[in-house]
Design a protein around this motif. Structure first.
Motif, short mmCIF file in Angstrom:
data_model
loop_
_atom_site.label_atom_id
_atom_site.label_comp_id
_atom_site.label_asym_id
_atom_site.label_seq_id
_atom_site.Cartn_x
_atom_site.Cartn_y
_atom_site.Cartn_z
N HIS A 220 0.86 -1.20 0.00
CA HIS A 220 0.00 0.00 0.00
C HIS A 220 0.89 1.25 0.00
O HIS A 220 1.58 1.51 0.99
CB HIS A 220 -0.90 -0.02 1.24
N GLU A 223 1.87 3.90 2.94
CA GLU A 223 2.13 3.39 4.29
C GLU A 223 3.62 3.40 4.61
O GLU A 223 4.27 2.37 4.82
CB GLU A 223 1.46 2.03 4.44
N ARG A 270 -3.82 3.50 -2.68
CA ARG A 270 -3.76 2.12 -2.18
C ARG A 270 -3.41 1.07 -3.24
O ARG A 270 -2.80 0.06 -2.94
CB ARG A 270 -5.13 1.74 -1.59
N HIS A 315 3.02 -2.52 7.30
CA HIS A 315 2.01 -1.56 6.82
C HIS A 315 1.91 -0.39 7.80
O HIS A 315 2.58 -0.36 8.82
CB HIS A 315 0.63 -2.24 6.76
ZN LIG Z 1 -1.80 -1.58 4.42
#
Ligand SMILES: [Zn+2]
Length: 409
Positions: A220, A223, A270, A315
């Motif tokens: 992602h 992050e 994302r 993350h």
């Molecule tokens: Zn994530």
């Protein structure tokens, strides 16, 4: 929703995916997620001119996200931030540069599409130093956040998280592996847009029969605090210490420092360049970034006659939390999580482990480690605003204690 273990029916389909000699098993999860490619909308890269050309906003750099700008009056503009596609999680990422011909104060109001709210406190890079915007610069009304900037000819970078582009990541690992011939930099393929997918394959004195530990990050793009923990974790393992030396003579690490380089450089909220959440693709591997990572891991297992025992996927979210699997008895290390968390609390002053435990019902890496490998899988989450000092502390201690526990096994 939490599911009881008996309800979660896991089937390993032994079908071969893709061609070539390496067989990769798909892993079934209770809830199917469609991860086939979906269209994304690219931002027009440009410099927006305000006040008839004495104030400038620009998204012309990697990792930027600024879709449009509308000037409201002499001191205020609205900035429009859109996701790459939707539906998508509520994590509006933004990043742009701002400057002016003459020193001036200017206000920018964040605007997101309906249904999305401001999440990230702006981080400002001024004179090469990052700082979080403070309360004198932020104005919150019921549906919008406004930031006040003191502009000069020297651009300020305004960003949801510190920028760590694919080039920054490459610079980091290139410096890290210098002089360390036991760190093998390999490519496990290319992304949707043809960017290199790097993996650090780490072992001392041979790799046969050495249990594997997998480290993943940047599935992602925004992050970044999780990526900082990944850095501290890996730097600790690569330190010139007796513990590290013994550890790398016993175990092998596969570290994937940037799983989604396209998403990172496109400033995505994302998804990858196919508009897909890569951390929902750990079942049938529709996306090249995951498919090739799985292939690399499967090949390593087969060639070196070994297995995966632990997978950590770094993350970021609102706060620090370890997402664990509830099923442990069947894993190769049933006691690892308990022992690790006790060691973290013991070795980090004033620190309490925050754990949320449930078996993955969607195709995330954590579940893939458990169902596909009987390995311990953990999503290692760092808070959006956790300080660098704190991240380094958690990253270092968690790596040290992991090594100690695995050497006692
Ligand atoms: Zn994530």
């Amino acid at each position: 929703m939490k599911l009881s273990r008996s309800v979660v029916v896991i089937l390993l389909i032994v079908s071969s995916i893709g061609s070539g000699c390496t067989t990769v098993k798909s892993v079934s999860f209770e809830n199917y997620v469609d991860t086939t490619a979906k269209p994304i909308k690219l931002q027009a890269k440009k410099t927006f001119k305000l006040n008839n050309g004495d104030i400038y906003l620009s998204n012309a750099f990697n990792g930027a996200r600024l879709n449009d700008v509308k000037q409201i009056n002499d001191t205020l503009a609205e900035i429009y931030i859109q996701p790459e596609n939707s539906p998508i999680n509520n994590s509006p990422y933004y990043a742009f540069k701002a400057w002016s011909d003459l020193p001036t104060s200017f206000y920018l109001r964040f605007k997101y599409p309906k249904g999305y709210n401001h999440r990230y406190v702006p981080k400002l890079k001024i004179n090469d130093k990052w700082k979080i915007a403070d309360s004198t610069q932020l104005f919150t009304s019921k549906d919008a956040m406004t930031v006040k900037l003191s502009l000069t000819t020297e651009p300020i970078l305004v960003s949801a998280q510190e920028i760590q582009s694919s080039v920054d990541v490459k610079n980091w690992y290139s410096a890290l592996l210098k002089g360390k011939d036991f760190v093998h930099l390999n490519s496990y393929g290319t992304s949707v847009l043809g960017k290199n997918l790097p993996v650090l394959d780490i072992h001392k004195n041979g790799k046969d029969n050495k249990d594997l530990i997998i480290l993943l990050t940047r599935q992602h793009p925004p992050e970044v605090t999780g990526y900082f923990a990944f850095q501290a974790f890996l730097e600790t393992i690569l330190k010139d210490s007796e513990l590290s030396n013994t550890f790398l003579n016993t175990y092998r690490i596969l570290a994937f420092p940037i799983m989604n380089p396209d998403g990172v450089d496109l400033g995505h909220w994302r998804h990858n360049a196919n508009g897909v959440d890569l951390n929902r693709d750990w079942s049938r591997y529709n996306q090249p970034e995951i498919k090739q990572a799985v292939k690399y891991i499967s090949k390593a297992i087969k060639k070196s006659k070994t297995r995966v025992i632990l997978g950590l996927d770094f993350h970021s979210t609102w706060y620090d939390v370890f997402y664990t699997n509830e099923s442990r008895a069947k894993t190769t290390m049933p006691q690892f999580i308990d022992n690790w968390f006790i060691a973290l609390e013991h070795n980090i002053p004033d620190y309490t482990v925050n754990e949320t435990s449930s078996d993955s019902d969607k195709p995330v890496s954590k579940g893939w480690f458990l169902y596909g490998h009987d390995a311990v899988g953990i999503t290692y989450e760092i808070g959006d605003t956790t300080s660098k000092t704190e991240i380094n502390r958690i990253g270092k201690v968690s790596a040290t204690e992991m090594m100690k526990i695995l050497l006692k096994k």
